[in-house]
Motif scaffolding. Structure first.
Motif, PDB file in Angstrom:
ATOM      1  N   ARG B 173       5.072   2.209  -3.795  1.00  0.00           N
ATOM      2  CA  ARG B 173       4.631   1.952  -5.166  1.00  0.00           C
ATOM      3  C   ARG B 173       3.113   2.108  -5.193  1.00  0.00           C
ATOM      4  NH1 ARG B 173       7.686  -1.742  -3.125  1.00  0.00           N
ATOM      5  NH2 ARG B 173       5.852  -2.981  -2.578  1.00  0.00           N
ATOM      6  N   ASN B 174       2.630   3.015  -5.982  1.00  0.00           N
ATOM      7  CA  ASN B 174       1.181   3.248  -6.067  1.00  0.00           C
ATOM      8  C   ASN B 174       0.561   3.495  -4.702  1.00  0.00           C
ATOM      9  OD1 ASN B 174       1.260   2.793  -8.861  1.00  0.00           O
ATOM     10  ND2 ASN B 174       1.188   0.579  -8.497  1.00  0.00           N
ATOM     11  N   GLY B 175       1.323   4.119  -3.826  1.00  0.00           N
ATOM     12  CA  GLY B 175       0.787   4.463  -2.513  1.00  0.00           C
ATOM     13  C   GLY B 175       0.728   3.313  -1.539  1.00  0.00           C
ATOM     14  N   CYS B 176       1.334   2.181  -1.882  1.00  0.00           N
ATOM     15  CA  CYS B 176       1.267   1.014  -0.988  1.00  0.00           C
ATOM     16  C   CYS B 176       2.659   0.454  -0.702  1.00  0.00           C
ATOM     17  CB  CYS B 176       0.430  -0.090  -1.619  1.00  0.00           C
ATOM     18  SG  CYS B 176      -1.279   0.372  -1.879  1.00  0.00           S
ATOM     19  N   ARG B 206      -1.932   0.559   2.467  1.00  0.00           N
ATOM     20  CA  ARG B 206      -2.080   1.824   1.737  1.00  0.00           C
ATOM     21  C   ARG B 206      -1.677   2.972   2.662  1.00  0.00           C
ATOM     22  NH1 ARG B 206      -3.914   3.029  -2.839  1.00  0.00           N
ATOM     23  NH2 ARG B 206      -4.948   1.010  -3.122  1.00  0.00           N
ATOM     24  N   ASP B 232      -7.244  -5.399  -4.793  1.00  0.00           N
ATOM     25  CA  ASP B 232      -5.871  -5.600  -5.271  1.00  0.00           C
ATOM     26  C   ASP B 232      -4.940  -6.120  -4.171  1.00  0.00           C
ATOM     27  OD1 ASP B 232      -6.766  -4.577  -7.685  1.00  0.00           O
ATOM     28  OD2 ASP B 232      -6.253  -2.521  -7.098  1.00  0.00           O
TER      29      ASP B 232
END
Lengths: 73, 247
Positions: B173-176, B206, B232
Motif C-alpha cells: 500500500r503506497n509502497g509500504c 518502504r 508517516d
C-alpha cells in the motif's frame, strides 16, 4: 569525476578510474555511452539502471572494471 | 534425498545468463516430477587476471529434494542441457552434490571460500569431487567452469554467501508494508535490520523498486535499513542494490 573516466592499464585495457564505488560517475559515463548493454538481472549492482556497473560490457577486476565496449570512446 | 546443482561459465556476452539456465534446470526437475527445486543463488568468485570469465565470475546454485532413484537421470539431463544450451566460447561446468551422502561437507565449503580468495585449478576441483562422491563434469571449451561450479555448491551449502536470483513480488500500500507482512511472504525466511537492530512486526518498511533477499545462516533473509528522514511512521526501507553488492 572531472578527468577522463578511463585509463589504459599495463595490458592495454581500459580501466575505469573510479573503482567499484563511484556510482555517480559510472551512471554519468553509461548515460553518454552508445554501447551500453544492460546485464542480466542477477548481475545488476547499481540502483541507477543505466550505469557502467550494470553493463554487460564491463569486466570486473579486483579494484574496478575494464570496459570491453567502444561506445564511450 | 537432497541435492545441490551448481553451474558456472555457461554464457558469453550475447547469450542468456547462467542464472537463466539454472532456473530452467530447476523447473525441468519439477516438470518431470523428479523432485522439488528450491531457489537459485548467485555466488561471487574471485576476479583475477589468471581466471577466464566473461564479465563477473559468479556461479549459480540451487538445491532440490528429489526421488533418490532419479539422481542419475537428473545428472544426465543436466549434462545434456549444458551441452545443448551453453553459449559458444563458454567453458561450462556442472556440479551435482548428493548432500545426504556427502561425508566431507566442510571440505566442500572450504573449497568455496578459497575460490573467493585464490586461483584454484581443475585438478584441485576434481580431486575434491572424487574423494567426496560429487559429480563434476565439463561441457565444452576448456571446462574451467568445473572450478566455479564446485565452489558455488560449497558456498551454497555454507548457508552464508550470495544473493537469491530474482526479485520478490510484494503487494504494497503506497509502497509500504509491515515487517510482519514481509515475514509472512513465502520466499522470505527472515527479515533483519542490516545493523542487527531488533524489529517488531508492526514496523513499516518502504519497498525499493526491486526487493531482493540474501542467503544468511541457511535462510532467505530480507535485509532492511533505517529510512533517513522517516515520516508517516515509516522508519525502514529495503536495502538498495548497492548495499547488497557485497553479498
Amino acid at each position: 569525476m572531472e578527468s577522463f573516466p578511463f585509463y589504459l592499464d599495463s595490458t592495454g585495457q581500459r580501466q575505469f578510474a573510479g573503482g567499484q564505488d563511484d556510482w555517480r560517475s559510472a551512471a554519468q559515463v553509461a548515460d553518454q555511452c552508445l554501447e551500453f548493454l544492460q546485464d542480466v538481472d542477477e548481475e545488476l549492482v547499481a540502483d541507477e539502471p543505466r550505469s557502467c556497473y550494470n553493463c554487460r560490457l564491463r569486466r570486473w577486476t579486483a579494484r574496478s572494471f575494464t570496459c570491453m565496449g567502444d561506445g564511450f570512446f | 534425498m537432497q541435492i545441490a546443482i551448481s553451474i558456472d561459465d555457461t554464457d558469453n556476452l550475447e547469450s542468456r545468463g547462467t542464472g537463466a539456465l539454472a532456473s530452467l534446470l530447476a523447473e525441468e526437475i519439477e516438470l518431470r516430477r523428479w523432485g522439488r527445486s528450491h531457489y537459485v543463488t548467485r555466488h561471487q568468485l574471485l576476479v583475477h587476471p589468471d581466471i577466464p570469465y566473461t564479465s563477473h565470475n559468479s556461479a549459480m546454485c540451487f538445491t532440490a529434494d528429489i526421488v533418490p532413484e532419479y539422481l542419475q537421470s537428473i545428472i544426465d539431463y543436466a549434462a545434456g542441457f549444458l551441452d545443448r544450451e551453453s553459449a559458444t566460447g563458454s567453458d561450462p561446468g556442472l556440479c551435482v552434490v548428493p548432500i545426504d551422502r556427502l561425508e566431507r561437507c566442510a571440505d566442500l565449503i572450504h573449497f568455496g571460500h578459497r575460490a573467493k580468495e585464490v586461483v584454484l585449478s581443475k585438478e584441485d576441483a576434481y580431486a575434491l569431487a572424487s574423494r567426496s562422491g560429487i559429480h563434476l563434469s565439463e561441457h565444452g571449451g576448456t571446462g574451467q567452469g568445473v572450478i566455479g561450479a564446485l565452489a558455488g555448491a560449497g558456498l551454497r551449502l555454507s548457508g552464508n554467501d550470495g544473493r537469491l536470483k530474482g526479485c520478490l513480488p510484494v503487494a504494497a500500500r503506497n509502497g509500504c508494508v509491515s515487517v510482519a507482512e514481509l515475514r509472512a511472504h513465502d520466499d522470505v525466511d527472515e527479515v533483519r535490520s542490516i545493523d542487527g537492530i531488533e524489529l517488531s512486526g508492526d514496523e513499516q518498511v518502504r519497498l525499493g523498486d526491486k526487493v531482493k533477499t540474501v542467503l544468511l545462516e541457511g535462510k532467505a533473509v530480507l535485509l532492511i535499513e533505517p529510512l533517513a528522514g522517516a515520516a508517516d511512521g515509516v522508519a525502514w526501507q529495503t536495502c538498495s542494490k548497492q548495499r547488497l553488492k557485497r553479498f
